[in-house]
Design a protein around this motif. Sequence first.
Motif, PDB file in Angstrom:
ATOM      1  N   ARG B  22       0.802  -1.265  -0.017  1.00 59.43           N
ATOM      2  CA  ARG B  22       0.116  -0.196   0.037  1.00 59.43           C
ATOM      3  C   ARG B  22       0.805   1.205  -0.022  1.00 59.43           C
ATOM      4  N   PHE B  23       1.976   1.030   0.512  1.00 57.92           N
ATOM      5  CA  PHE B  23       2.951   2.311   0.732  1.00 57.92           C
ATOM      6  C   PHE B  23       3.465   2.436  -0.617  1.00 57.92           C
ATOM      7  N   GLU B  32       2.242   7.090   8.156  1.00 56.20           N
ATOM      8  CA  GLU B  32       1.310   5.971   8.454  1.00 56.20           C
ATOM      9  C   GLU B  32       1.914   4.667   8.119  1.00 56.20           C
ATOM     10  N   PHE B  33       2.791   4.714   7.020  1.00 59.96           N
ATOM     11  CA  PHE B  33       3.486   3.664   6.962  1.00 59.96           C
ATOM     12  C   PHE B  33       4.677   3.205   7.769  1.00 59.96           C
ATOM     13  N   SER B  34       5.179   4.108   8.435  1.00 61.44           N
ATOM     14  CA  SER B  34       6.150   3.754   9.602  1.00 61.44           C
ATOM     15  C   SER B  34       5.600   3.585  10.862  1.00 61.44           C
ATOM     16  N   SER B  35       4.486   4.124  11.242  1.00 66.77           N
ATOM     17  CA  SER B  35       3.600   3.929  12.385  1.00 66.77           C
ATOM     18  C   SER B  35       3.055   2.347  12.490  1.00 66.77           C
TER      19      SER B  35
END
Lengths: 220, 108
Positions: B22-23, B32-35
Motif C-alpha cells: 500500500r505504501f 502512516e507507513f512507519s507507524s
Amino acid sequence: MKLVVVIPAYNEEKTINSVIKGLKSKGYKNIIVVDDGSKDKTYEIAKKNKVKVYRHIINRGLGGALNTGITAALSEGADIIVTFDADGQHDSKDIQRLVKEIRKGYDVCIGNRINKDMPFIRRLGNRILDLITYFLFGIYVNDTQSGLRAFSRKAVSMLNIKTNKMEVSSEIIYELKRNNLKLAEIPIKTIYTEYSMSKGNVNILSALKIVLKLIFRRIM
Amino acid sequence: MLTIQIIGLVVIFITIIIVLLRFKKRQISLVEFSSWILFWTIIAILVADPSLMTKIARFFGVGRGVDVIIYIALFLIFYLIFKINLRQEKIEQEITEIVKEIALKKKK
C-alpha cells in the motif's frame, strides 16, 4: 433593501401552504423554500404557491437546508435574510421587528421564544442546550434553537455553516462569536398547535446527539 | 514455539507485506507507513517471546501480560471509534455540499 425569507422544510405538507400564504399576505414577496428531501407533498405544495423552491434530492437535515437557502438568497442579491420555520410556529408579524434591529445596525437578530407560555419540559431542554452552547462556544444566547432569525447580508456571508442537522442552530451562534458579529435578541410569539408540539424538536436523545456533533464541530 | 505463535507470526508477516504494498502504491503516507510497521514489528516480537509481555506488565504494575494487551486494545478501539466518527462527520458534510450544489444547479 431586498428582504428574502428562507423556509427550510422537511415533510411539512400540512403547514407549508398556510405558512407561505401567511407571509405573502404580509407582503413578503421574496420567499425561498428549501425542500429537504421530503417524502410527502411539501415540494409540490410549495411550488403551487409560486415561490422559489430548491429541492434536496435526499434529506440532509436543518443545517443543510439552511445552508442551501442562505446561499440561494445571497445569489439573489438579498440584503436581509430571514429564516422562518415551516411548521407554523412563528408569527409573520414578528419579522418586521427583527428586521428593524438589523436596520438599526445589528448584524443578526434572533427571536427569543422562551417565556412562560413555553411548556416546562421544552423550556428546560432549550435552556440546557443554551448552556451547552455557552460552555462550548463561550457565548450565552437566550434561545439558541430558535428558527426565527434575521441576518444582514454581511453577517450571512461570514457564516461558515458545516453541520447538517439541528446542531446548526448552535453552530450559527458560534459563527456569530467567531466573526464578532453584533447580536440582538427580541422576544417573539410562538404559536403552539398540536401539530407543532407533536413535531418535538428537543428531547433528551436528540439533545445528546446535538452536543456530540457540536463537540466534533469544535475540534474539527 | 506454539502453533498459535507460528500462525500469529505468519498473519503479521502478511499484514506487513500488505502495508508495504500500500505504501508502494502511495495509498498511505510515510507517517502512516512507519507507524504501522513499528506497530506490527512490536506485535511480532511480543508474539515470538510472550514472556516479554509479562515483564512489561510488571513494569506497569499490572498483574498479567494479557491484561496489558486488553488495556491497550481497549484504548485503541476507543481511539479508532473516535476517529471514524470524525471522518464520518466529514463525509456527511461533503454529501450535504453535493446535495446543495445539485439543488442550486437544478433551479438555474
